[in-house]
Design a protein around this motif. Structure first.
Motif, mmCIF file in Angstrom:
data_model
loop_
_atom_site.group_PDB
_atom_site.id
_atom_site.type_symbol
_atom_site.label_atom_id
_atom_site.label_comp_id
_atom_site.label_asym_id
_atom_site.label_seq_id
_atom_site.Cartn_x
_atom_site.Cartn_y
_atom_site.Cartn_z
ATOM 1 N N TYR A 25 0.810 -1.196 0.000
ATOM 2 C CA TYR A 25 0.000 0.000 0.000
ATOM 3 C C TYR A 25 0.849 1.254 0.000
ATOM 4 N N GLY A 84 -5.806 4.495 0.015
ATOM 5 C CA GLY A 84 -6.709 3.352 0.034
ATOM 6 C C GLY A 84 -6.563 2.542 1.299
ATOM 7 N N SER A 85 -7.146 1.381 1.308
ATOM 8 C CA SER A 85 -7.115 0.556 2.504
ATOM 9 C C SER A 85 -6.058 -0.528 2.371
ATOM 10 N N PHE A 124 -11.776 -9.845 5.755
ATOM 11 C CA PHE A 124 -11.671 -8.424 6.060
ATOM 12 C C PHE A 124 -13.048 -7.782 6.146
ATOM 13 N N GLN A 130 -11.253 -1.302 7.762
ATOM 14 C CA GLN A 130 -10.005 -0.729 8.218
ATOM 15 C C GLN A 130 -10.217 0.748 8.516
ATOM 16 N N ARG A 178 -10.993 3.566 5.908
ATOM 17 C CA ARG A 178 -10.152 3.472 4.716
ATOM 18 C C ARG A 178 -10.606 2.348 3.787
ATOM 19 N N GLY A 179 -11.322 1.399 4.330
ATOM 20 C CA GLY A 179 -11.755 0.286 3.496
ATOM 21 C C GLY A 179 -12.839 -0.519 4.163
ATOM 22 N N ASP A 219 0.451 3.652 7.604
ATOM 23 C CA ASP A 219 -0.143 3.266 6.320
ATOM 24 C C ASP A 219 0.882 3.260 5.191
#
Lengths: 118, 115
Positions: A98, A102-103, B45, B48, B55-56, B97
């Protein structure tokens, strides 16, 4: 999208012997990470070993090593000198490398139950 | 140093009820992710959060929601519980991140049983 496949639901190995767990994956990412996690009966997911896809050299951590075949999208785990404490579920996982907004998410396989026999 | 802590460790709920699961990340970690692990399967998942922003989101219905607080702890909420929501819910924290700062450290999970 990423998928991870572990084709061995269960395996067993004699104490002190060597065992190899298989994993194949598919990904649309150019850069990604691969992992092996161990989940003992205590349920906590513990990182065993990790590999950056852009590195050709196979990762090693003491008795644990991987055979990373990028073209074949294969990522197997070799456990040498197996110990009783290695008895656990082992999960292969992938994640994108990453860098952005984004995730970050891990995609896991279904796992392989490893039993080490005294 | 304390690892990722989750509470409660076990709970039993009735269909249709609501549940809140809690997670405290490792000190200094700003990202929290939630995973659902159904018996015999690998974790999937769910969400997040990083710096209190989502974020997701994984492929889960709107009955699932989460949030992250200013101290980076997190809650996972599930409404209108179904029998199929019975699972081990895992929380993972990571430092940041970028690159290996995204390495996930897992808690011991909350075992949810819906009857």
């Amino acid at each position: 999208a990423q998928t991870v496949t572990q084709s061995q639901p269960e395996m067993s190995v004699q104490e002190a012997e060597t065992v190899t767990l298989s994993c194949t994956y598919d990904t649309s990412e150019n850069n990604y990470y691969l992992f092996w996690y161990k989940q003992p009966p205590s349920r906590q997911m513990i990182l065993v070993i990790r590999q950056e896809a852009y590195k050709q050299q196979n990762a090693t951590e003491n008795r644990f090593s991987v055979n990373f075949q990028k073209a074949a999208k294969s990522f197997s785990l070799k456990i040498s000198d197996s110990q009783l404490g290695d008895t656990a579920m082992y999960f292969c996982a992938s994640a994108p490398q990453y860098s952005g907004a984004g995730s970050y998410q891990l995609t896991f396989g279904k796992g392989t139950k490893l039993s080490v026999i005294p | 140093d304390a690892g990722v802590t989750q509470s409660p460790t076990h709970l039993i709920k009735t269909r249709g009820q609501h549940v809140t699961l809690r997670c405290s990340p490792i000190s200094g970690h700003k990202s929290v992710s939630w995973y659902q692990q159904v018996l015999g399967q690998g974790p999937q998942f769910i969400f997040q959060y990083y710096e209190k922003e989502e974020r997701g989101r994984g492929n889960f219905p709107d009955r699932f929601s989460a949030r992250q607080f200013p101290n980076y702890s997190s809650e996972l909420n599930v409404n209108a519980l179904l029998l199929g929501d019975s699972a081990l819910y895992l929380c993972a924290s990571s430092l940041g991140d970028r690159g290996w700062n995204t390495e996930a450290f897992f808690g011991q999970g909350t075992r949810l049983t819906v009857v």
